[in-house]
Design a protein around this motif. Structure first.
Motif, short mmCIF file in Angstrom:
data_model
loop_
_atom_site.label_atom_id
_atom_site.label_comp_id
_atom_site.label_asym_id
_atom_site.label_seq_id
_atom_site.Cartn_x
_atom_site.Cartn_y
_atom_site.Cartn_z
N GLY A 69 -8.20 0.63 1.12
CA GLY A 69 -8.76 1.30 -0.04
C GLY A 69 -10.05 0.67 -0.53
N ASN A 98 0.82 -1.21 0.00
CA ASN A 98 0.00 0.00 0.00
C ASN A 98 0.85 1.26 0.00
OD1 ASN A 98 -2.74 1.12 0.14
ND2 ASN A 98 -2.14 1.85 2.16
N LYS A 136 -5.13 1.77 -5.67
CA LYS A 136 -6.47 2.15 -5.22
C LYS A 136 -6.94 1.25 -4.08
CE LYS A 136 -7.83 3.93 -9.76
NZ LYS A 136 -8.73 3.72 -10.93
N GLY A 137 -6.36 0.07 -3.99
CA GLY A 137 -6.72 -0.85 -2.91
C GLY A 137 -5.77 -2.02 -2.85
#
Length: 199
Positions: free
Chosen positions: A179, A141, A147-148
């Protein structure tokens, strides 16, 4: 002549110190360290423990940064069934299993082999499964900034199987989501995909 050779390199003073420590342990449990099958065990164990904890000397974020590419792909990327082997920090007994990892890119992807390498770096440390899950999740991350990210680990622990409660068939599952994977529909898609066999 072979065009490729693999070799391991060890810090000799550290190896010598660990070799003596393992000799003392073997003597302490009543072993004869001059016995043929045992005589080289302290050195083998000294090298093994260095390998099994070598993740302390590696930078997992640098591994990811070495193979990040600009790419417009923005759907889920899943690498599942990544084998992992680690040592529990409580008893220094192995735990082993599989990691399932997904991320949704935000303009950058990473070479697929780098995700299992990150798993190995964190697994080759004295660990607990909960922290291992968190370490992998936060590394991806923070470095890739997708985004996730989703991480699920399923593992069996020898400290539960060989000693303690001695339960042979228990599996521990841990998970972490960041996310877009915090949305239930995205999380469910990921969980469905890692539990299915796509033909």
């Amino acid at each position: 002549m072979a065009s490729y050779r693999f070799f391991e390199e060890y810090d000799q003073p550290v190896t010598d110190k660990l070799k003596q420590d393992f000799s003392n342990i073997l003597t302490g449990v009543g072993e004869d360290i001059t016995r043929e099958g045992i005589v080289k065990t302290p050195e083998r164990a000294a090298k093994a423990i260095q390998f099994l904890t070598s993740g302390h000397c590696q930078d997992p974020e640098e591994i990811l940064r070495s193979a990040m590419f600009e790419e417009g792909y923005n759907d889920m990327v899943i690498i599942k069934d990544i084998e992992l082997y680690s040592l529990c920090e409580h008893h220094m007994l192995p735990f082993f299993g599989k990691a399932h990892i997904a991320y949704i890119p935000d303009g950058r992807i990473v070479g697929l082999s780098k995700i299992p390498r990150v798993v190995d770096v964190f697994a080759r440390r004295l660990q607990v499964q909960e922290r291992l899950t968190h370490d992998i999740l936060e590394c991806i991350n923070n470095t890739l900034k997708p985004k996730g990210v989703a991480v699920v680990i399923e593992a069996s622990h020898m400290c539960m199987m060989m000693r303690g409660v001695q339960k042979q068939n228990s599996v521990t599952t841990t998970s972490g989501f960041r996310g877009q994977f915090e949305k239930i529909e995205t999380r469910n898609e990921f969980l469905k995909l890692i539990s299915s066999d796509l033909a």
